[in-house]
Motif scaffolding. Structure first.
Motif, mmCIF file in Angstrom:
data_model
loop_
_atom_site.group_PDB
_atom_site.id
_atom_site.type_symbol
_atom_site.label_atom_id
_atom_site.label_comp_id
_atom_site.label_asym_id
_atom_site.label_seq_id
_atom_site.Cartn_x
_atom_site.Cartn_y
_atom_site.Cartn_z
ATOM 1 N N LEU A 37 0.827 -1.203 0.000
ATOM 2 C CA LEU A 37 0.000 0.000 0.000
ATOM 3 C C LEU A 37 0.866 1.260 0.000
ATOM 4 N N ILE A 38 1.854 1.299 0.866
ATOM 5 C CA ILE A 38 2.727 2.475 0.937
ATOM 6 C C ILE A 38 3.508 2.651 -0.364
ATOM 7 N N ARG A 39 4.002 1.555 -0.904
ATOM 8 C CA ARG A 39 4.743 1.625 -2.173
ATOM 9 C C ARG A 39 3.841 2.168 -3.282
ATOM 10 N N GLU A 40 2.618 1.663 -3.380
ATOM 11 C CA GLU A 40 1.696 2.129 -4.416
ATOM 12 C C GLU A 40 1.329 3.596 -4.225
ATOM 13 N N MET A 41 1.098 4.021 -2.973
ATOM 14 C CA MET A 41 0.780 5.429 -2.715
ATOM 15 C C MET A 41 1.952 6.324 -3.118
ATOM 16 N N LYS A 42 3.140 5.917 -2.734
ATOM 17 C CA LYS A 42 4.344 6.709 -3.040
ATOM 18 C C LYS A 42 4.548 6.796 -4.552
ATOM 19 N N ASP A 43 4.463 5.657 -5.232
ATOM 20 C CA ASP A 43 4.642 5.647 -6.688
ATOM 21 C C ASP A 43 3.610 6.527 -7.372
ATOM 22 N N THR A 44 2.364 6.405 -6.969
ATOM 23 C CA THR A 44 1.300 7.188 -7.575
ATOM 24 C C THR A 44 1.509 8.672 -7.335
ATOM 25 N N LEU A 45 1.833 9.042 -6.099
ATOM 26 C CA LEU A 45 2.016 10.454 -5.794
ATOM 27 C C LEU A 45 3.233 11.033 -6.509
ATOM 28 N N GLU A 46 4.314 10.270 -6.572
ATOM 29 C CA GLU A 46 5.502 10.774 -7.258
ATOM 30 C C GLU A 46 5.240 10.951 -8.743
ATOM 31 N N LYS A 47 4.560 9.991 -9.370
ATOM 32 C CA LYS A 47 4.291 10.056 -10.810
ATOM 33 C C LYS A 47 3.262 11.130 -11.146
ATOM 34 N N ASP A 48 2.278 11.296 -10.279
ATOM 35 C CA ASP A 48 1.173 12.182 -10.610
ATOM 36 C C ASP A 48 1.195 13.523 -9.881
ATOM 37 N N ALA A 49 2.239 13.802 -9.103
ATOM 38 C CA ALA A 49 2.264 15.030 -8.310
ATOM 39 C C ALA A 49 2.125 16.276 -9.175
ATOM 40 N N GLN A 50 2.879 16.332 -10.224
ATOM 41 C CA GLN A 50 2.824 17.505 -11.091
ATOM 42 C C GLN A 50 1.443 17.647 -11.736
ATOM 43 N N ARG A 51 0.929 16.548 -12.243
ATOM 44 C CA ARG A 51 -0.367 16.586 -12.914
ATOM 45 C C ARG A 51 -1.501 16.881 -11.946
ATOM 46 N N LEU A 52 -1.455 16.239 -10.748
ATOM 47 C CA LEU A 52 -2.546 16.384 -9.789
ATOM 48 C C LEU A 52 -2.473 17.682 -8.996
ATOM 49 N N PHE A 53 -1.252 18.030 -8.560
ATOM 50 C CA PHE A 53 -1.111 19.146 -7.629
ATOM 51 C C PHE A 53 -0.359 20.333 -8.224
ATOM 52 N N GLY A 54 0.188 20.183 -9.418
ATOM 53 C CA GLY A 54 0.923 21.270 -10.045
ATOM 54 C C GLY A 54 2.272 21.531 -9.411
ATOM 55 N N ALA A 55 2.793 20.542 -8.669
ATOM 56 C CA ALA A 55 4.101 20.716 -8.026
ATOM 57 C C ALA A 55 4.689 19.353 -7.734
ATOM 58 N N ASP A 56 6.005 19.351 -7.519
ATOM 59 C CA ASP A 56 6.676 18.120 -7.108
ATOM 60 C C ASP A 56 6.472 17.916 -5.621
ATOM 61 N N LEU A 57 6.395 16.665 -5.221
ATOM 62 C CA LEU A 57 6.280 16.347 -3.782
ATOM 63 C C LEU A 57 7.633 16.100 -3.188
#
Length: 193
Positions: free
Chosen positions: A173-193
């Protein structure tokens, strides 16, 4: 035992709750009568009503007891990072899957999640978990999302009879959350995490 509760009162409540749960394993919630509960528990109706308003309040009592046990176990963790807390969450509810399954069969599992959600803010105030900062409730929505999300993952695995060990499930779960957030941070939040 709950703080400040007389041992005799607790024993009496537990007797009633155990009797009710035994009946709930066999019969529908609606079919079970107070007389059947008191008969199996070997207590009077007065004793029953001294401790419980109705059948639903018995389930609230049982749920609260489990939730308090869970919170106690969280406080006892040596490593209090998200991975270990999630692993404990999944393993705790897996140990109590018979309770969860009975509630699910009776279509009452929402009661347990509601009780957990209601008790979380008080737990957060006294918790030593690093993400439970005293920050004026700014993270309360995230905490509620985590509780509901973790519950959904647990019940999904329970329903689908997935045999994933709680620690592996937590890591995945943590790995999937991290991967998703890292890949989609720019698209979802407009910034790097």
């Amino acid at each position: 035992m709950r703080a400040g509760m007389d041992i005799r009162i607790l024993e009496s409540k537990e007797k009633i709750a155990e009797a009710f749960f035994k009946l709930l394993e066999k019969f529908s919630f609606e079919e079970i009568t107070i007389s059947e509960i008191t008969g199996l528990a070997q207590v009077s109706r007065n004793t029953y009503y001294r401790h419980f308003r109705n059948k639903l309040s018995i389930l609230e009592f049982l749920s609260d007891e489990l939730i308090e046990d869970y919170f106690f176990e969280v406080q006892q963790l040596r490593e209090k990072d998200l991975e270990h807390v999630l692993a404990l969450y999944f393993s705790f509810w897996l140990r109590h899957k018979s309770f969860v399954r009975v509630l699910e069969k009776q279509r009452l599992q929402g009661l347990l999640l509601d009780r957990l959600r209601q008790k979380l803010p008080d737990f957060m105030k006294s918790s030593s978990l690093p993400w439970h900062e005293k920050n004026g409730g700014k993270r309360e929505l995230i905490h509620q999302l985590m509780i509901g999300g973790a519950w959904n993952i647990f019940t999904y695995h329970l329903e689908n009879k997935k045999a994933i060990h709680p620690e592996l499930l937590s890591q995945e779960l943590i790995r999937e959350m991290k991967d998703t957030l890292e890949k989609d941070a720019q698209r979802l939040f407009g910034a790097d995490l």
